[in-house]
Design a protein around this motif. Structure first.
Motif, short mmCIF file in Angstrom:
data_model
loop_
_atom_site.label_atom_id
_atom_site.label_comp_id
_atom_site.label_asym_id
_atom_site.label_seq_id
_atom_site.Cartn_x
_atom_site.Cartn_y
_atom_site.Cartn_z
N THR A 87 2.95 0.99 -82.31
CA THR A 87 4.17 1.55 -82.40
C THR A 87 4.51 2.21 -81.18
O THR A 87 5.37 1.97 -80.48
CB THR A 87 4.72 2.27 -83.46
OG1 THR A 87 4.51 1.37 -84.75
CG2 THR A 87 5.85 2.55 -83.52
N GLY A 88 3.87 3.28 -80.82
CA GLY A 88 4.03 4.05 -79.68
C GLY A 88 3.78 3.45 -78.32
O GLY A 88 5.02 3.68 -77.31
N ALA A 89 2.88 2.48 -78.32
CA ALA A 89 2.84 1.70 -77.10
C ALA A 89 4.06 0.71 -76.74
O ALA A 89 4.63 0.71 -75.89
CB ALA A 89 1.78 1.00 -77.19
N ILE A 90 4.47 0.20 -77.83
CA ILE A 90 5.48 -1.05 -77.73
C ILE A 90 6.82 -0.27 -77.38
O ILE A 90 7.63 -0.59 -76.60
CB ILE A 90 5.55 -1.73 -79.08
CG1 ILE A 90 4.59 -2.55 -79.09
CG2 ILE A 90 7.01 -2.46 -79.05
CD1 ILE A 90 4.24 -3.15 -80.64
N TRP A 94 9.81 -0.15 -74.36
CA TRP A 94 11.02 -0.88 -74.67
C TRP A 94 12.07 0.28 -74.20
O TRP A 94 13.20 0.02 -73.76
CB TRP A 94 11.17 -0.94 -76.22
CG TRP A 94 12.56 -1.63 -76.54
CD1 TRP A 94 13.55 -0.82 -77.39
CD2 TRP A 94 13.12 -2.80 -76.23
NE1 TRP A 94 14.57 -1.51 -77.51
CE2 TRP A 94 14.41 -2.83 -76.65
CE3 TRP A 94 12.79 -3.91 -75.66
CZ2 TRP A 94 15.18 -3.91 -76.61
CZ3 TRP A 94 13.44 -5.03 -75.36
CH2 TRP A 94 14.78 -4.92 -76.08
N CYS A 95 11.76 1.46 -74.22
CA CYS A 95 12.60 2.54 -73.84
C CYS A 95 13.04 2.51 -72.33
O CYS A 95 13.92 2.82 -71.87
CB CYS A 95 12.07 4.16 -73.94
SG CYS A 95 11.85 4.30 -75.92
N PHE A 96 11.94 1.99 -71.66
CA PHE A 96 12.27 1.70 -70.09
C PHE A 96 13.28 0.46 -70.11
O PHE A 96 13.64 0.04 -68.77
CB PHE A 96 11.42 1.59 -69.28
CG PHE A 96 10.57 2.87 -69.27
CD1 PHE A 96 11.04 3.95 -68.66
CD2 PHE A 96 9.37 3.26 -69.79
CE1 PHE A 96 10.45 5.13 -68.79
CE2 PHE A 96 8.62 4.50 -69.88
CZ PHE A 96 9.39 5.56 -69.21
N ILE A 103 14.58 8.38 -71.36
CA ILE A 103 13.53 9.14 -71.11
C ILE A 103 12.99 10.15 -72.23
O ILE A 103 11.56 10.22 -72.55
CB ILE A 103 13.47 9.84 -69.62
CG1 ILE A 103 14.02 8.90 -68.55
CG2 ILE A 103 12.11 10.26 -69.36
CD1 ILE A 103 13.22 7.88 -68.19
N ALA A 104 13.60 10.56 -72.90
CA ALA A 104 13.21 11.51 -74.03
C ALA A 104 12.73 10.69 -75.11
O ALA A 104 11.67 11.06 -75.82
CB ALA A 104 14.44 12.34 -74.59
N LEU A 105 12.99 9.42 -75.39
CA LEU A 105 12.55 8.67 -76.42
C LEU A 105 11.20 7.97 -75.91
O LEU A 105 10.31 7.94 -76.76
CB LEU A 105 13.49 7.39 -76.78
CG LEU A 105 13.01 6.62 -78.21
CD1 LEU A 105 12.65 7.62 -79.45
CD2 LEU A 105 14.07 5.45 -78.20
#
Length: 152
Positions: A87-90, A94-96, A103-105
Motif C-alpha cells: 500500500t505504501g509503495a503504490i 500515485w501521489c506524484f 508531497i505530504a501524502l
C-alpha cells in the motif's frame, strides 16, 4: 437547434452559467493576493481539502506500525505487514501522478512502506532462524530415538 433535448436545455441556460463564472473570476483579482497562513489556508492542498487531511489521518498507520517494533516477531502478521508495504509503495507513486501533487501524502506513504518493509524483514528473518532450529531439533530427536531403541 439540435435534436438532442439535453443540448437544447444547456444552450438555453448557458448565459446563467457564464455569469456565475464571471462573478467567480472577479473575486480572484491580483489585489486579493494572500500571504502567510491565509495562502496556506486557501491553497489547493490546504486544510480545506482532502489533500491535507489524508496525510494527517495516515500518520495513524505509521504510528501503529512503528509501535509494533517493540513486539516480538512471532506475534506479527506477515500478510498484514506485506499489505502495508505494498500500500505504501503504490500510494507513494500515485501521489506524484495526481494533481495537485501531494508531497505530504507521498512522504507519509513512503514511511508506511518503510515500516511495512522493516516488519516484513523482521518476520522473514525470524522464520529463517526457526528453520535451522527445527532441523536441529529433528536431528536431536532422531538421536534420542536411536538411543532409546539401543537401550531397549
Amino acid at each position: 437547434m439540435s435534436f438532442r433535448p439535453g443540448s437544447r436545455i444547456f444552450s438555453s441556460f448557458r448565459p446563467f452559467f457564464q455569469r456565475a463564472n464571471a462573478r467567480r473570476r472577479v473575486n480572484t483579482a491580483a489585489g486579493t493576493e494572500h500571504t502567510g497562513f491565509a495562502r496556506f489556508w486557501n491553497s489547493s492542498v490546504g486544510p480545506k481539502t482532502v489533500h491535507f487531511w489524508a496525510p494527517v489521518m495516515k500518520w495513524g498507520m505509521v504510528l501503529a506500525g512503528a509501535s509494533d517494533f517493540s513486539r516480538p516477531a512471532e506475534s506479527l502478521s506477515f500478510t498484514q505487514n506485506l499489505a502495508l508495504m505494498c500500500t505504501g509503495a503504490i500510494w507513494t507513486r500515485w501521489c506524484f501522478v495526481i494533481r495537485p501533487k501531494n508531497i505530504a501524502l507521498a512522504g507519509v506513504n513512503a514511511l508506511v512502506f518503510a515500516v511495512g518493509a522493516t516488519q516484513v524483514g523482521r518476520i522473514y528473518s525470524y522464520h529463517k532462524s526457526l528453520e535451522g532450529t527445527e532441523a536441529q531439533a529433528k536431528l536431536e530427536g532422531k538421536e534420542l530415538e536411536g538411543d532409546l531403541k539401543a537401550t531397549a
